[in-house]
Design an enzyme around this catalytic site. Sequence first.
Site, mmCIF file in Angstrom:
data_model
loop_
_atom_site.group_PDB
_atom_site.id
_atom_site.type_symbol
_atom_site.label_atom_id
_atom_site.label_comp_id
_atom_site.label_asym_id
_atom_site.label_seq_id
_atom_site.Cartn_x
_atom_site.Cartn_y
_atom_site.Cartn_z
ATOM 1 N N GLY A 232 10.255 27.900 23.986
ATOM 2 C CA GLY A 232 11.766 28.648 23.884
ATOM 3 C C GLY A 232 11.938 28.873 22.301
ATOM 4 O O GLY A 232 13.182 28.842 21.862
ATOM 5 N N PRO B 102 5.994 30.034 24.293
ATOM 6 C CA PRO B 102 6.742 30.395 23.382
ATOM 7 C C PRO B 102 8.099 31.143 23.646
ATOM 8 O O PRO B 102 9.122 31.249 22.851
ATOM 9 C CB PRO B 102 5.864 31.570 22.623
ATOM 10 C CG PRO B 102 4.424 31.057 22.926
ATOM 11 C CD PRO B 102 4.655 30.340 24.295
ATOM 12 N N GLY B 103 8.175 31.734 24.853
ATOM 13 C CA GLY B 103 9.344 32.214 25.354
ATOM 14 C C GLY B 103 9.667 33.642 24.924
ATOM 15 O O GLY B 103 8.756 34.367 25.022
ATOM 16 N N ARG B 104 10.678 34.016 24.336
ATOM 17 C CA ARG B 104 11.044 35.334 23.795
ATOM 18 C C ARG B 104 10.259 35.542 22.428
ATOM 19 O O ARG B 104 10.254 36.847 22.026
ATOM 20 C CB ARG B 104 12.604 35.543 23.463
ATOM 21 C CG ARG B 104 13.054 34.719 22.250
ATOM 22 C CD ARG B 104 14.432 34.648 22.117
ATOM 23 N NE ARG B 104 15.033 33.748 23.306
ATOM 24 C CZ ARG B 104 16.125 33.784 23.563
ATOM 25 N NH1 ARG B 104 17.163 34.672 23.104
ATOM 26 N NH2 ARG B 104 16.835 32.915 24.405
ATOM 27 N N ARG C 69 23.281 40.573 27.176
ATOM 28 C CA ARG C 69 23.344 39.519 26.375
ATOM 29 C C ARG C 69 24.373 39.078 25.519
ATOM 30 O O ARG C 69 24.927 38.147 25.323
ATOM 31 C CB ARG C 69 21.942 39.399 25.750
ATOM 32 C CG ARG C 69 20.438 39.041 26.526
ATOM 33 C CD ARG C 69 19.310 38.647 25.765
ATOM 34 N NE ARG C 69 19.571 37.507 25.035
ATOM 35 C CZ ARG C 69 19.911 37.214 23.889
ATOM 36 N NH1 ARG C 69 20.289 38.006 23.055
ATOM 37 N NH2 ARG C 69 19.941 35.661 23.469
ATOM 38 N N TYR D 190 26.055 36.005 26.733
ATOM 39 C CA TYR D 190 26.018 34.790 25.752
ATOM 40 C C TYR D 190 26.635 34.893 24.420
ATOM 41 O O TYR D 190 26.391 34.014 23.508
ATOM 42 C CB TYR D 190 24.388 34.709 25.154
ATOM 43 C CG TYR D 190 23.253 34.313 26.482
ATOM 44 C CD1 TYR D 190 23.777 33.355 27.287
ATOM 45 C CD2 TYR D 190 22.392 35.190 26.656
ATOM 46 C CE1 TYR D 190 22.903 33.114 28.316
ATOM 47 C CE2 TYR D 190 21.377 34.917 27.738
ATOM 48 C CZ TYR D 190 21.692 33.940 28.642
ATOM 49 O OH TYR D 190 20.966 33.718 29.685
ATOM 50 N N CYS E 205 32.633 50.472 32.315
ATOM 51 C CA CYS E 205 34.261 50.428 32.666
ATOM 52 C C CYS E 205 34.265 48.609 32.240
ATOM 53 O O CYS E 205 35.139 48.237 33.322
ATOM 54 C CB CYS E 205 34.816 50.644 34.005
ATOM 55 S SG CYS E 205 34.465 52.557 33.961
ATOM 56 N N GLU E 206 34.280 48.214 31.184
ATOM 57 C CA GLU E 206 34.368 47.028 30.764
ATOM 58 C C GLU E 206 34.805 46.675 29.369
ATOM 59 O O GLU E 206 34.129 47.152 28.414
ATOM 60 C CB GLU E 206 33.230 45.997 31.129
ATOM 61 C CG GLU E 206 32.802 45.860 32.648
ATOM 62 C CD GLU E 206 33.794 45.027 33.343
ATOM 63 O OE1 GLU E 206 34.517 44.239 32.875
ATOM 64 O OE2 GLU E 206 33.611 45.089 34.549
#
Length: 466
Positions: free
Chosen positions: A274, A317-319, A360, A364, A391-392
Amino acid sequence: MTHEAGWAHAPGALRAPSWLREPPDPNALVAPLWSSTAHKQDGVLTVGGVPLTELAAEHGSPAYVLDEADFRARARAFRDAFADYDVFYAGKAFLCTAVAQWVAEEGLCLDVCSGGELTVAKRAGFDMARVGFHGNNKSVEEIERAVALGVGRIILDSFHEVERVAETAERLGRTQRVMVRVTAGVEAHTHEYIATAHEDQKFGFSITNGAAYDAVRRVLEAPGLELLGLHSHIGSQIFDSSGFEVAARRVLALHARISEELAVTLPEMDLGGGFGIAYTTQDDPSDPAQLAIEMSKIVEHECRALGIDEPRLSVEPGRAIVGPAMCTLYEVGTVKEVALDGGASRTYVSVDGGMSDNIRTALYDADYSCTLVNRRSDATPVLSRVVGRHCEAGDIVVKDEFLPGDVRPGDLIAVPGTGAYCRSMASNYNHSLRPPVVAVRDGRSRVVVRRETMDDLLATDVGMAP
């Protein structure tokens, strides 16, 4: 009284965050945030030898732009740095048939966590012996398919899975290699939702309360299962190796206890990974070679202290491979100056995508950067907020960035570091169509995931009953 729009109208919200500095030239790229082939000429951003103005004209916007050469270079960097390890690419970050083939060609293994990701791997012709199957709630059908295809390892996440995988393997006449995922009680310095080794969360078996040891014992007693070793993952977007040091110490202590008390030497261990990437200038990731040195030293030291042989290691390694290799291209639709109390104002730059292609920021509170990519501007930089079309009120792509003060409708903006989790977590919110993924290399572009169409959108809508 709290404003219904929340932090977007909080006192002091107009100030730039402490890490964000007004650039002397808003046209310049901050190179560490972009893929290795990205550069600007006369204000036009080129990636993989393809000007993004041309890419937008051919493929439209929004679009994910995937730098193939950069992706492959990052994959090789991890493969070479961790030469004595098995390196698993995270399919959940972003996976399509072409990417699975690149991963195989660069000598990496593949981590999947659903039947869908497994299907993509099979379609790509990936060697199933080099596939690991994750997930905290694998269905019986997914387990059966994984065993039947001969995946190299299934990472067990509950006592129910021990029973299900053992039963499936026995019924199919197979011996299935497995690992036991353990939680080491480490608080990774990352967002709560992506920290995965503390006790109060859904993944794995706790070392502290004895569940991990019990899971190992049950696996060893189960017919049809071959236990490779323990798996630990402390979280995602991690820069500090101290968390790995604590986790390795606890996991290796359990590894040693299993060897002594159960008379079993486990041949492998997965330390997770990660590893973080640079989304903005506040991020300072380590390179693969440095990570490999630090993690290898940790394992060597702990094994020597415990008097045990070092197991074969895996890392995820993840992203860190696909994240920096992709950017997202948008077209500006409107620019709005919103007057606020005290005579202040905020510049809102609205683009043709948003939380449907990058959730994200909303999920996050993630930070991103961006740049104008279709022309050079001599206008004074203005602190701006790039927002989406949904619409947020929380539909924000880039919370704070200095953009030229003359950004206008029709301009193109690109956001770096969007390779991980943006397309894989994309949605059809507001019945939007998910953007294409366009791979670029050596001055040429090709679509590896096409743009959705209205026919795609309506394909699962069965309509009204007669």
